[in-house]
Design a protein around this motif. Structure first.
Motif, short mmCIF file in Angstrom:
data_model
loop_
_atom_site.label_atom_id
_atom_site.label_comp_id
_atom_site.label_asym_id
_atom_site.label_seq_id
_atom_site.Cartn_x
_atom_site.Cartn_y
_atom_site.Cartn_z
N PRO A 1 27.80 31.05 -52.47
CA PRO A 1 26.55 31.06 -53.23
C PRO A 1 26.62 30.21 -54.50
CG PRO A 1 27.74 33.12 -53.54
CD PRO A 1 28.50 32.34 -52.53
N ALA A 2 25.47 29.69 -54.89
CA ALA A 2 25.38 28.84 -56.07
C ALA A 2 24.01 28.98 -56.72
CB ALA A 2 25.61 27.38 -55.68
N VAL A 3 23.93 28.57 -57.98
CA VAL A 3 22.64 28.54 -58.68
C VAL A 3 22.22 27.08 -58.82
CG1 VAL A 3 21.42 29.03 -60.84
CG2 VAL A 3 23.14 30.65 -59.99
N ILE A 4 21.01 26.79 -58.39
CA ILE A 4 20.49 25.42 -58.43
C ILE A 4 19.26 25.39 -59.34
CG2 ILE A 4 19.45 23.56 -57.03
CD1 ILE A 4 22.42 24.03 -56.35
N GLY A 5 19.28 24.51 -60.32
CA GLY A 5 18.15 24.37 -61.26
C GLY A 5 17.30 23.16 -60.89
N ALA A 6 16.04 23.41 -60.58
CA ALA A 6 15.18 22.36 -60.03
C ALA A 6 14.60 21.45 -61.11
CB ALA A 6 14.02 23.01 -59.26
N HIS A 7 14.64 20.15 -60.82
CA HIS A 7 13.96 19.15 -61.63
C HIS A 7 12.65 18.82 -60.92
CE1 HIS A 7 13.42 16.23 -64.64
NE2 HIS A 7 14.06 15.21 -64.13
N LYS A 8 11.76 18.11 -61.63
CA LYS A 8 10.42 17.93 -61.05
C LYS A 8 10.38 17.02 -59.83
CE LYS A 8 7.47 15.25 -63.01
NZ LYS A 8 6.47 14.71 -63.93
N SER A 9 11.34 16.08 -59.71
CA SER A 9 11.25 15.18 -58.56
C SER A 9 11.89 15.78 -57.30
CB SER A 9 11.90 13.84 -58.90
OG SER A 9 13.21 14.05 -59.36
N LEU A 10 12.31 17.05 -57.36
CA LEU A 10 12.93 17.68 -56.19
C LEU A 10 11.97 17.77 -55.02
CD1 LEU A 10 15.43 19.16 -55.06
CD2 LEU A 10 14.61 21.25 -56.15
N ASN A 11 10.71 18.04 -55.29
CA ASN A 11 9.71 18.22 -54.22
C ASN A 11 8.32 18.23 -54.84
OD1 ASN A 11 9.17 20.85 -55.29
ND2 ASN A 11 11.04 21.56 -54.30
N THR A 12 7.32 18.47 -54.02
CA THR A 12 5.96 18.64 -54.53
C THR A 12 5.50 20.06 -54.20
OG1 THR A 12 5.57 16.33 -54.02
CG2 THR A 12 3.63 17.65 -54.52
N PRO A 13 5.38 20.92 -55.21
CA PRO A 13 5.01 22.31 -54.92
C PRO A 13 3.66 22.41 -54.20
CG PRO A 13 5.78 22.10 -57.17
CD PRO A 13 5.61 20.70 -56.64
N ARG A 14 3.60 23.30 -53.22
CA ARG A 14 2.37 23.50 -52.47
C ARG A 14 1.41 24.38 -53.26
NH1 ARG A 14 5.27 26.35 -47.57
NH2 ARG A 14 6.80 24.84 -48.30
N TYR A 15 0.15 24.32 -52.88
CA TYR A 15 -0.81 25.27 -53.43
C TYR A 15 -0.84 26.49 -52.52
CZ TYR A 15 -2.44 21.62 -56.54
OH TYR A 15 -2.50 20.66 -57.51
N ALA A 16 -1.12 27.64 -53.11
CA ALA A 16 -1.27 28.84 -52.29
C ALA A 16 -2.54 28.71 -51.46
CB ALA A 16 -1.33 30.06 -53.20
N SER A 17 -2.46 29.02 -50.17
CA SER A 17 -3.64 28.99 -49.32
C SER A 17 -4.43 30.28 -49.51
CB SER A 17 -3.22 28.85 -47.86
OG SER A 17 -2.55 30.03 -47.47
N LEU A 18 -5.67 30.26 -49.08
CA LEU A 18 -6.49 31.47 -49.21
C LEU A 18 -5.89 32.65 -48.44
CD1 LEU A 18 -8.93 32.48 -50.71
CD2 LEU A 18 -10.35 31.90 -48.73
N PRO A 19 -5.50 32.44 -47.15
CA PRO A 19 -4.84 33.56 -46.45
C PRO A 19 -3.55 33.99 -47.15
CG PRO A 19 -5.35 31.75 -44.92
CD PRO A 19 -5.68 31.25 -46.29
#
Lengths: 264, 323
Positions: free
Chosen positions: A175-193
């Protein structure tokens, strides 16, 4: 496999910060709270990791905070998290980073996670402490400011951005702790369901005591306290040049930079 | 009081901000006999001479092939060994990417207080007192350490100037430290594209915003930057539009910078941008909109089109610096 995502509630970036009359606290009555922006990248990475692993890992969204953190955890569940854990900070509102890390480390140990994701830092105090301190208390490796994460079995291949565009490349054991930077991905929006389902997902309301932590004891060991707050000194009014010939204005500013500001 | 200073090096080169940390550490210690420095790296013994005159009598060196590439676990183990030997009350470092990466690990290990990214620091009544910008620079907090035997602090680069006092022999003491943990291995460190100072340490910065309109146009900023040895930055709007790379971003979700001179070109001045550069000593803004928020924090503003103004600034700067 279990993935724990650590969330912090932070004031919205547009919030006006008002120091209270005592000078030793910030007035938060009118503050709008958001999920610390970097933590959204951590949630997204957890969800993508789960999807790549065929949907089996459980994604736990965890926060140490007051009741306002509840709706932010639910927002994380709406994005796709499986279960929420809110550890109450009642009586520990003035906890410093290491105190928070002690609570989170105990909770993560109880959960038995194999990967912890968090944001690189919170945008309120900008300390960049808690994720790394939590890793140390657990005896785990950490990599922070991560721009790329690849998991293979019990190992993670990680890229971290440092100064001058340099990239440090790591192989760490889980196990490890990973601290995310902004270019890691593009966060999704929550869908209505997703939003509808989130309210019905499991949600554990906990206290530090549930993880064997004595709140009074760790409170007596807080190592960093805020004695007072102040506003930054106001800058003297600047000089605005307009309406003259551009070359004249450019010349004036360059001369002032040398003779008055003495920066060239 | 005994003070240990972590002196950061990469590729055998000591960082300029490390001399700022030495200056702070030497001041807090009061005498060179009470101050020591610690260097970690592949071959650090050859670097100790550069620390002479900065107020430290002792320099711990932790070296070996295992310390060729930075790794938080290795560096924490190295500095921990120096702490055990010297028994300082205070450990000083710089809030650089490296300092901010392993100091929290070390603080948790030593059960120490950690003040991060301070712009002022003092030792009073057995505690560290530090001033730290918070909430994107909207306020400052006065932090005090307590309940610990080791008090740690990282200072913001470019705020407290380095000063050679002339005292301090900087004699080397070698410490043997076992190879870092196998849990984390640094495979490689890929070089950045730029030879210029990193934004966080640059003393001169010229940045472009959304008005740059495309990546190609950044050429005029680079031409200006080359005249004065500045580093080129960008606003989030320019980065999000793909005009500039992400490591160039100045602002709340990018880099916090503290140059002597910050020239903002075609940047309107969003709260999140100003959060990252408002502590610059002198700010120049070029914008077509005279009501742009950036002018409220600029020392000197020019209302005009950056595509005309920047080449003129470049020309005038060339005349000034004489080439």
């Amino acid at each position: 496999m279990k993935i724990v995502v650590l969330l912090k509630q932070t004031p919205d970036t547009e919030t006006k910060i008002k120091i209270d009359a005592s000078g030793s606290a910030i007035e938060h009555a009118d503050t709008k709270y958001i999920i610390n922006p970097y933590d959204e990248f951590a949630i997204e990475e957890a969800l993508q990791t789960k999807e790549k692993a065929g949907g089996t890992p459980e994604v736990v969204i965890m926060s140490f905070g007051d009741d306002k953190a509840r709706e932010l955890i639910i927002k994380g569940l709406a994005m796709g998290g499986d279960r929420g854990v809110l550890i109450s900070n009642a009586g520990l509102e003035s906890a410093d980073s290491l105190t928070v890390a002690k609570v989170l480390a105990a909770a993560i140990k109880t959960e038995g996670a194999s990967l912890v994701l968090c944001g690189r830092q919170a945008i309120d105090d900008d300390n960049m402490h808690v994720g790394t301190m939590t890793a140390e208390l657990l005896g785990w490796p950490h990599v922070n400011v991560v721009t790329k994460l690849t998991l293979t079995g019990e190992k993670a291949h990680v890229e971290r951005e440092v100064e001058g565009g340099k990239v440090e490349v790591y192989d760490v054991n889980l196990p490890a702790v990973i601290g995310a930077h902004k270019s890691l991905n593009t966060p999704r929006y929550a869908s209505l369901p997703g939003i509808m389902k989130a309210k019905k997902k499991p949600f554990d309301a906990k206290t530090p005591g549930d993880f064997g932590i004595n709140a009074a004891d760790i409170k007596s060991k807080i190592k960093v306290v805020v004695k007072s707050y102040e506003y930054p000194p106001a800058k003297p009014a600047g000089r605005l040049f307009q309406g003259e010939e551009l070359e004249v204005m450019a010349d004036k500013v360059v001369q002032l930079l040398r003779q008055e500001a003495k920066v060239l | 009081m005994k003070v240990l200073i972590f002196v950061e090096q990469r590729d055998g080169k000591i960082k300029s901000s490390a001399f700022e940390a030495l200056t702070v550490g030497a001041r807090l210690a009061g005498s060179p006999g009470d101050a020591a420095a610690v260097l970690v790296g592949a071959d650090t013994a050859s670097l100790t001479g550069q620390l002479a005159g900065y107020g430290v009598d002792k320099v711990y060196t932790i070296s070996g092939p295992d310390f060729a590439l930075y790794n938080a676990m290795g560096w924490a183990a190295g500095v921990e060994a120096a702490i055990k030997d010297f028994a300082p009350q205070v450990l000083v470092g710089v809030a650089s990417p490296m300092g901010r990466d392993f100091f929290p690990r070390l603080a948790a290990r030593m059960d120490a207080a950690l003040l991060t990214d301070v712009i002022a620091v003092d030792w009073k009544d057995g505690a560290l007192h530090g001033t730290k910008p918070m909430y994107a620079g909207k306020c400052r907090a006065h932090l005090v350490s307590q309940n610990c035997n080791l008090h740690m602090v990282t200072i913001r680069p470019n705020v407290m100037p380095a000063q050679k006092t002339g005292s301090g022999s900087a004699s080397a003491t070698t410490l043997q430290v076992a190879s870092p943990s196998a849990q984390s291995k640094t495979v490689e460190i890929r070089k950045g594209k730029s030879e210029k100072a990193d934004l966080t340490e640059a003393s001169l910065i010229i940045s472009g915003g959304r008005a740059m309109a495309n990546a190609e146009n950044f050429k005029i900023l680079h031409e200006c930057a080359d005249v004065i040895g500045a580093t080129v930055g960008a606003s989030r709007a320019a980065v999000d539009s793909g005009y500039a790379t992400h490591d160039m971003q100045v602002g709340q979700t990018g880099k916090t910078v503290n140059p002597n001179l910050y020239i903002a070109c075609g940047i309107s001045g969003s709260i999140q941008h100003m959060a990252g550069m408002r502590t610059s000593k002198v700010i120049v803004a070029v914008n077509t909109d005279k009501d742009a928020p950036i002018f409220t924090i600029a020392n000197y503003g020019i209302v005009g089109d950056l595509f005309q103004v920047v080449p003129l600034l470049t020309k005038k700067l060339k005349e000034l610096v004489g080439h």
